[in-house]
Design a protein around this motif. Structure first.
Motif, PDB file in Angstrom:
ATOM      1  N   SER A 171       0.844  -1.195   0.000  1.00 49.03           N
ATOM      2  CA  SER A 171       0.000   0.000   0.000  1.00 49.03           C
ATOM      3  C   SER A 171       0.875   1.239   0.000  1.00 49.03           C
ATOM      4  O   SER A 171       2.056   1.185   0.352  1.00 49.03           O
ATOM      5  CB  SER A 171      -0.959   0.011   1.201  1.00 49.03           C
ATOM      6  N   ASP A 172       0.261   2.368  -0.409  1.00 51.17           N
ATOM      7  CA  ASP A 172       1.042   3.564  -0.717  1.00 51.17           C
ATOM      8  C   ASP A 172       0.237   4.806  -0.364  1.00 51.17           C
ATOM      9  O   ASP A 172      -0.800   5.079  -0.962  1.00 51.17           O
ATOM     10  CB  ASP A 172       1.365   3.547  -2.222  1.00 51.17           C
ATOM     11  N   GLY A 173       0.741   5.583   0.646  1.00 55.62           N
ATOM     12  CA  GLY A 173       0.074   6.820   1.036  1.00 55.62           C
ATOM     13  C   GLY A 173       0.833   8.073   0.643  1.00 55.62           C
ATOM     14  O   GLY A 173       0.267   9.161   0.593  1.00 55.62           O
ATOM     15  N   LYS A 190       1.276   2.191  -7.830  1.00 52.96           N
ATOM     16  CA  LYS A 190       0.215   2.855  -7.068  1.00 52.96           C
ATOM     17  C   LYS A 190      -0.914   3.179  -8.042  1.00 52.96           C
ATOM     18  O   LYS A 190      -0.763   4.002  -8.926  1.00 52.96           O
ATOM     19  CB  LYS A 190       0.718   4.148  -6.431  1.00 52.96           C
ATOM     20  N   SER A 208      -4.105   7.335   0.203  1.00 51.48           N
ATOM     21  CA  SER A 208      -3.497   6.012   0.265  1.00 51.48           C
ATOM     22  C   SER A 208      -4.302   5.001  -0.536  1.00 51.48           C
ATOM     23  O   SER A 208      -5.530   5.070  -0.592  1.00 51.48           O
ATOM     24  CB  SER A 208      -3.396   5.550   1.723  1.00 51.48           C
ATOM     25  N   ASN A 408      -0.050  10.857  -5.004  1.00 51.80           N
ATOM     26  CA  ASN A 408      -1.078  10.410  -4.059  1.00 51.80           C
ATOM     27  C   ASN A 408      -2.132  11.492  -3.862  1.00 51.80           C
ATOM     28  O   ASN A 408      -3.334  11.213  -3.872  1.00 51.80           O
ATOM     29  CB  ASN A 408      -0.455  10.066  -2.706  1.00 51.80           C
TER      30      ASN A 408
END
Length: 465
Positions: A171-173, A190, A208, A408
């Motif tokens: 996961s990617d915030g 992402k 995210s 993001n």
């Protein structure tokens, strides 16, 4: 050839042809996980993994073919897994076992993946390095085990790069898939906002998202195909037309903007510059129009304060929901620092920070409105040594990971691809950002670069052991 040398796509093909069994694969990876524990890739190993593999083999024997049936997989320890400990990287939640899966984990299980365990993460995903009070070792890049594999998906990247998993959930915030991918010579994607549902979480400002960590673009696309199914009621949910994995041929010329300016006042690292220049050369050879443009917006003091406030608010919200008051002292110092900031914030502060970050992200989108893709470094330099983040952690993290957060905030798709391994054996990545909901186009461009040999498949020493 050892089993872990096969790509995920090759493993799935071999499983369906009954050339290998899921149990064989699972035993192979579990053995490697045990022998490579010092890399800090895993928080928890699933005690039921072999049972899951046996059930997958029974289904394969019956001719069942869910898309990931029998494939070993790791789940990042920020995602709830029914019956498997989920710590969120925090000693305050060391014994927490969720009663049910998160939405995306449920999709991966329904697709037949065999969950080997939970990959390492920073506490509540709040840092771009993976070190916590749950595991004895931080997650390190297998290319240089004295250096972090970034975060917060550091464990996922370590596991895939070291051959402990064929592919991993992440996961990617603010860059948490892409910067670990760069430190481990991997592909990290992402997706656009809403393609992968954050359920059961919900928010008006969704920065995210979950996505794949893989060795190849095809493997990343295969995993994304399963994850890309929005939950009912998802405010931003949308579906792609067709399969990502079957649409990896790019048939048109793209207009690509590039910059290497960090926006922080720091000079760009020479290897980060090299990653972009060599990628730009390959893109031009492939017929794309590549144009260097000025950085659209800088990390000025107001933007820095706003993003710190937003992270503090998010960590504060999760902590209030998950952590009993008597366990707050078990939190790490940086987490407690964010909680202290959150305690000073009013509702007006939080809304103002969101508005400022929205304008910041919009500045980027306006500047590249007539381009299809943006090209930048993934990180401003190589993986950093263990213990690097002391003093003002937020400032140090921003200076190193300055190229990723805007994607993001803007909700657009972004992917980190391997660029090269330098003379010191340290990996460097390159960052490509696409238009909203044009994830398929971005993956196709990544596959084109992979086919043009942008990077060599250089494995770390632990791969061969």
């Amino acid at each position: 050839m050892s089993l872990h040398e096969l790509t995920a796509a090759q493993q799935l093909k071999a499983l369906r042809a009954k050339e290998i069994s899921s149990r064989e694969l699972t035993e192979h990876y579990l053995g490697r996980i045990e022998r490579r524990a010092a890399l800090g890739a895993f928080v928890t190993v699933n005690e039921s993994a072999l049972d899951e593999a046996a059930r997958a083999d029974e289904r394969l024997a019956r001719g069942d073919h869910p898309p990931l049936l029998g494939l070993p997989l790791g789940i990042k320890d920020l995602a709830a897994t029914a019956g498997i400990r989920t710590t969120f990287g925090s000693a305050a939640l060391a014994e927490f076992v969720p009663p049910e899966d998160s939405w995306t984990v449920g999709l991966l299980r329904q697709a037949g993946a065999v969950v080997l365990g939970k990959t390492n993460t920073s506490e509540f995903g709040a840092t771009c390095y993976t070190e916590n009070d749950i595991t004895p070792n931080p997650a390190v890049t297998p290319y240089a085990p004295t250096r972090y594999s970034s975060g917060s998906s550091g464990g996922a990247a370590t596991a895939v790069a070291a051959g402990l998993l064929p592919v991993a959930h992440a996961s990617d915030g603010a860059g948490s898939i892409r910067t670990p991918a760069a430190t481990c010579h991997l592909v990290g994607m992402k997706p656009s906002r809403g393609l992968v549902s954050p359920a059961p979480a919900a928010s008006f400002l969704v920065a995210s998202t979950e996505g794949p960590m893989a060795r190849t673009v095809e493997d990343a696309a295969l995993l994304l195909d399963v994850m890309a199914s929005p939950a009912p009621g998802d405010l931003y949910g949308w579906r792609n037309e067709g399969s990502f994995a079957s649409a990896l041929k790019l048939r048109h010329r793209l207009k690509i903007a590039l910059w290497t300016d960090t926006g922080t006042g720091e000079d760009g690292h020479p290897q980060a510059e090299l990653a972009v220049r060599r990628t730009a050369d390959v893109l031009k050879e492939l017929g794309h129009d590549v144009q260097e443009i000025p950085l659209p917006a800088r990390w000025d003091e107001r933007v820095g304060r706003a993003i710190l406030a937003w992270f503090a608010y998010q960590v504060g919200a999760v902590t209030q929901l998950m952590v009993p008051p008597d366990r707050i002292p078990l939190l790490r110092p940086y987490t407690r620092h964010l909680l202290a900031i959150n305690d000073t914030l009013s509702a007006n502060d939080i809304v103002t920070a969101q508005a400022l970050l929205a304008r910041y992200a919009g500045t980027f989108l306006a500047a590249v409105d007539d381009h299809d893709v943006v090209l930048t470094p993934t990180t401003n330099g190589p993986p950093v040594p263990i213990g690097y983040y002391t003093g003002d952690e937020a400032d140090l993290m921003l200076k190193w990971s300055c190229h990723t957060p805007w994607a993001n905030l803007a909700g657009v798709p972004a992917i980190s691809l391997p660029s090269h391994v330098d003379d010191d054996g340290l990996p460097h990545g390159v960052h490509l950002v696409g238009r909203h909901r044009r994830d398929s186009e971005l993956l196709a461009l990544a596959a084109q670069l992979e086919g043009a040999a942008l990077w060599d498949e250089l494995h770390p020493p632990s791969w061969h052991e």
